[in-house]
Design an enzyme around this catalytic site. Sequence first.
Site, PDB file in Angstrom:
ATOM      1  N   LYS A 186       0.830  -1.236   0.024  1.00 35.20           N
ATOM      2  CA  LYS A 186       0.076   0.019  -0.244  1.00 35.20           C
ATOM      3  C   LYS A 186       0.944   1.074  -0.117  1.00 35.20           C
ATOM      4  O   LYS A 186       0.556   2.229  -0.831  1.00 35.20           O
ATOM      5  CB  LYS A 186      -0.823  -0.041   1.234  1.00 35.20           C
ATOM      6  N   ASN A 187       1.953   1.277   0.961  1.00 32.37           N
ATOM      7  CA  ASN A 187       2.468   2.612   1.124  1.00 32.37           C
ATOM      8  C   ASN A 187       3.637   2.899  -0.135  1.00 32.37           C
ATOM      9  O   ASN A 187       4.089   3.845  -0.010  1.00 32.37           O
ATOM     10  CB  ASN A 187       3.274   2.730   2.409  1.00 32.37           C
ATOM     11  N   ARG A 224      -5.471  10.852   3.601  1.00 34.28           N
ATOM     12  CA  ARG A 224      -4.405  11.697   3.737  1.00 34.28           C
ATOM     13  C   ARG A 224      -3.355  11.781   2.698  1.00 34.28           C
ATOM     14  O   ARG A 224      -2.823  12.649   2.500  1.00 34.28           O
ATOM     15  CB  ARG A 224      -3.710  11.539   5.192  1.00 34.28           C
ATOM     16  N   CYS A 247      -5.819  13.085  11.999  1.00 36.55           N
ATOM     17  CA  CYS A 247      -6.407  11.832  11.927  1.00 36.55           C
ATOM     18  C   CYS A 247      -6.299  11.022  12.991  1.00 36.55           C
ATOM     19  O   CYS A 247      -5.592  11.697  13.998  1.00 36.55           O
ATOM     20  CB  CYS A 247      -5.815  10.898  10.433  1.00 36.55           C
ATOM     21  N   ARG A 289      -0.390  15.153  12.264  1.00 32.44           N
ATOM     22  CA  ARG A 289       0.026  15.099  11.085  1.00 32.44           C
ATOM     23  C   ARG A 289       0.058  16.313  10.220  1.00 32.44           C
ATOM     24  O   ARG A 289      -0.719  16.535   9.393  1.00 32.44           O
ATOM     25  CB  ARG A 289      -0.929  13.860  10.362  1.00 32.44           C
ATOM     26  N   PRO A 290       0.843  17.186  10.706  1.00 36.74           N
ATOM     27  CA  PRO A 290       0.898  18.555   9.875  1.00 36.74           C
ATOM     28  C   PRO A 290       1.837  18.263   8.599  1.00 36.74           C
ATOM     29  O   PRO A 290       2.271  17.229   8.437  1.00 36.74           O
ATOM     30  CB  PRO A 290       1.798  19.266  10.892  1.00 36.74           C
ATOM     31  N   ILE A 291       1.667  19.427   7.643  1.00 38.47           N
ATOM     32  CA  ILE A 291       2.513  19.210   6.462  1.00 38.47           C
ATOM     33  C   ILE A 291       3.683  20.296   6.339  1.00 38.47           C
ATOM     34  O   ILE A 291       3.844  20.804   5.085  1.00 38.47           O
ATOM     35  CB  ILE A 291       1.687  19.139   5.323  1.00 38.47           C
ATOM     36  N   ASP A 292       3.899  20.810   7.538  1.00 40.78           N
ATOM     37  CA  ASP A 292       4.687  22.173   7.291  1.00 40.78           C
ATOM     38  C   ASP A 292       6.146  21.913   6.649  1.00 40.78           C
ATOM     39  O   ASP A 292       6.792  22.635   5.771  1.00 40.78           O
ATOM     40  CB  ASP A 292       4.997  22.653   8.537  1.00 40.78           C
ATOM     41  N   ILE A 305       6.706   8.164  16.899  1.00 44.99           N
ATOM     42  CA  ILE A 305       6.471   8.857  15.393  1.00 44.99           C
ATOM     43  C   ILE A 305       5.069   9.667  15.775  1.00 44.99           C
ATOM     44  O   ILE A 305       4.851  10.798  15.335  1.00 44.99           O
ATOM     45  CB  ILE A 305       6.184   7.966  14.392  1.00 44.99           C
ATOM     46  N   ARG A 336      -8.883  -0.573   4.188  1.00 44.58           N
ATOM     47  CA  ARG A 336      -7.980   0.381   3.638  1.00 44.58           C
ATOM     48  C   ARG A 336      -6.646  -0.091   3.103  1.00 44.58           C
ATOM     49  O   ARG A 336      -5.815   0.468   2.357  1.00 44.58           O
ATOM     50  CB  ARG A 336      -8.014   1.658   4.591  1.00 44.58           C
TER      51      ARG A 336
HETATM   52  C1  UD1 Z   1       4.288   7.775   8.254  1.00 40.57           C
HETATM   53  C2  UD1 Z   1       5.447   6.944   8.989  1.00 40.57           C
HETATM   54  C3  UD1 Z   1       5.404   5.870   7.574  1.00 40.57           C
HETATM   55  C4  UD1 Z   1       4.038   4.993   7.690  1.00 40.57           C
HETATM   56  C5  UD1 Z   1       2.945   6.102   7.373  1.00 40.57           C
HETATM   57  C6  UD1 Z   1       1.592   5.430   7.586  1.00 40.57           C
HETATM   58  C7  UD1 Z   1       7.682   7.393   9.663  1.00 40.57           C
HETATM   59  C8  UD1 Z   1       8.661   8.055   9.963  1.00 40.57           C
HETATM   60  N1  UD1 Z   1       6.748   7.525   8.948  1.00 40.57           N
HETATM   61  O1  UD1 Z   1       4.627   8.343   7.119  1.00 40.57           O
HETATM   62  O2  UD1 Z   1       6.295   5.007   8.066  1.00 40.57           O
HETATM   63  O3  UD1 Z   1       4.041   4.300   6.581  1.00 40.57           O
HETATM   64  O4  UD1 Z   1       2.995   7.244   8.423  1.00 40.57           O
HETATM   65  O5  UD1 Z   1       1.138   5.354   8.711  1.00 40.57           O
HETATM   66  O6  UD1 Z   1       7.426   6.266  10.472  1.00 40.57           O
HETATM   67  N2  UD1 Z   1       5.681  15.596  10.713  1.00 40.57           N
HETATM   68  C9  UD1 Z   1       5.732  17.193  10.855  1.00 40.57           C
HETATM   69  N3  UD1 Z   1       5.613  17.840   9.699  1.00 40.57           N
HETATM   70  C10 UD1 Z   1       5.429  17.517   8.339  1.00 40.57           C
HETATM   71  C11 UD1 Z   1       5.563  16.048   8.288  1.00 40.57           C
HETATM   72  C12 UD1 Z   1       5.572  15.306   9.208  1.00 40.57           C
HETATM   73  O7  UD1 Z   1       5.851  17.549  11.893  1.00 40.57           O
HETATM   74  O8  UD1 Z   1       5.349  18.197   7.658  1.00 40.57           O
HETATM   75  C13 UD1 Z   1       5.850  14.762  11.753  1.00 40.57           C
HETATM   76  C14 UD1 Z   1       4.618  13.943  12.016  1.00 40.57           C
HETATM   77  O9  UD1 Z   1       3.652  14.553  12.671  1.00 40.57           O
HETATM   78  C15 UD1 Z   1       5.226  12.619  12.817  1.00 40.57           C
HETATM   79  C16 UD1 Z   1       6.471  12.536  12.057  1.00 40.57           C
HETATM   80  O10 UD1 Z   1       6.637  13.729  11.338  1.00 40.57           O
HETATM   81  O11 UD1 Z   1       5.489  12.962  13.758  1.00 40.57           O
HETATM   82  C17 UD1 Z   1       6.616  11.660  10.724  1.00 40.57           C
HETATM   83  O12 UD1 Z   1       5.489  11.895   9.764  1.00 40.57           O
HETATM   84  P1  UD1 Z   1       5.846  11.625   8.422  1.00 40.57           P
HETATM   85  O13 UD1 Z   1       6.859  10.267   8.090  1.00 40.57           O
HETATM   86  O14 UD1 Z   1       5.715  12.532   7.341  1.00 40.57           O
HETATM   87  O15 UD1 Z   1       4.421  10.733   8.310  1.00 40.57           O
HETATM   88  P2  UD1 Z   1       3.890  10.045   7.078  1.00 40.57           P
HETATM   89  O16 UD1 Z   1       4.577  10.232   5.793  1.00 40.57           O
HETATM   90  O17 UD1 Z   1       2.451  10.037   7.039  1.00 40.57           O
END
Ligand code: UD1
Length: 427
Positions: free
Chosen positions: A22-23, A92, A116, A121-124, A330, A402
């Site tokens: 999936k990922n 997402r 979620c 889960r920010p995107i900054d 995480i 999902r």
């Molecule tokens: C994450 C997991 C990934 C998993 C996916 C689905 C990690 C490092 N990542 O990926 O393995 O397959 O969820 O469950 O294990 N963050 C910020 N700002 C940002 C982006 C991220 O603060 O712009 C923080 C998030 O809140 C979180 C961490 O960074 O605490 C990791 O996030 P990220 O790796 O981006 O999450 P996903 O890509 O969803």
Amino acid sequence: MSSIEVIGGEQLKGELRIQGSKNAALPVIAATILNKGKSILRNCPKILDVYHMVNILNELGCETAWDGNTLYVDSSNAACSSVPEESVSKMRSSILFLGALLGRHHEVTIAYPGGCSIGKRPIDYHLKAIKKMNVTQEFIGENDTMIHCYTDRIIGNDIFLEFPSVGATQNIILTAVLSEGTTRIFNAAREPEVTEVCNYLIRAGARINGKGTAFIEVEGVKELHDVDFKLSSDRIVAGTYLAAVAAARGNVLFTNTPTRHLDSTLRVLRRTGCAIEATEDTIKVESKHRPMPIDLLRTQPYPGFPTDMQSQLMSLLCLAQGQSTIIEEIFESRFQNVPELRKMGAAITLDSKENKAVISGVSQLQGAVVEAHDLRGGAALIIAGLAAQGTTVVRNATSIERGYEDICRDLSTLGAKIRYCSENTIG
Ligand code: UD1
């Protein structure tokens, strides 16, 4: 809303093939937008999240078709650069269209994804990075819920990530592939799912160095070309089923496994007492006894223990001969299974300040009606149900669909008593 009923106590035996990842599929599906032509994606899992991404492709003007687990995408006429708001709220991962559409059209309008069930889960990091690549951003819509990004030229730059975010690394790569100049990502995520999107893009003509390392360099190219690509198998589905055998006991051979991506999971399962024999694409697991506890299990970025396997391991450790501790590093809200597992007789205390769970193993769990709050949490409750005495009903099973093609079919093949049922058949 559908539920899954599990009658516990059956050992798991036999052989099972692991589905596509999936990922890996989700970012690769977004990446097909960058190729103004045809992409063939083999070993693509037929799961809700993939269907959502394919719907977005269709809304953007792509033509898509399925043949078994092969997905055909023709992005020649993908003229639209706006992702509908409801698509982002459904899923997402649709945020990956941010980089893909920017690369293709130099413009994108997309809803700002909310948090979620597993965290804020920010995107900054994503936004900061693309800003450095000469992209202007503005918030639009009622309550600023949409982001509009545009540029006349995407220009490569050096990007330092504060944290090796998987999504941000993928979005930066997608933005950079058709840019001018070179983008260098420092502290990039090393997850196999980042490598996978790089592999797809390289096959289609992109220039990317350092995939799988913390330093990735993307040299912009003018265009991509048609590509035929096989997705790797799902390391989290494999890990989930391995944990199921560990909890329910038994002896299973898994095939089509992405074994080298499962190092940390296999190490932890061996520590709980499972006998595991692995080749490049098969894993044989045998579990005969009550699991051993794990002193301290921390979720970490790859190659550390994955956050996506944390809930499944917690279910297993509920049955361990002693006390285990899990620290979730995480996501801040990933212990939602704890109240559900307690309904089944688990003894878990939570320290929410440290995001820590202390699990005192019990000799037996009892079946109960429990609620799946998220994808992996739902799968973990099924694991608990397989090992429990009596009947467990996992409500909100849609969240499991999902990510798992057919968890009931897969586990039934191995001898589990498990079936889908509708809410109104629950006594
Ligand atoms: C994450 C997991 C990934 C998993 C996916 C689905 C990690 C490092 N990542 O990926 O393995 O397959 O969820 O469950 O294990 N963050 C910020 N700002 C940002 C982006 C991220 O603060 O712009 C923080 C998030 O809140 C979180 C961490 O960074 O605490 C990791 O996030 P990220 O790796 O981006 O999450 P996903 O890509 O969803």
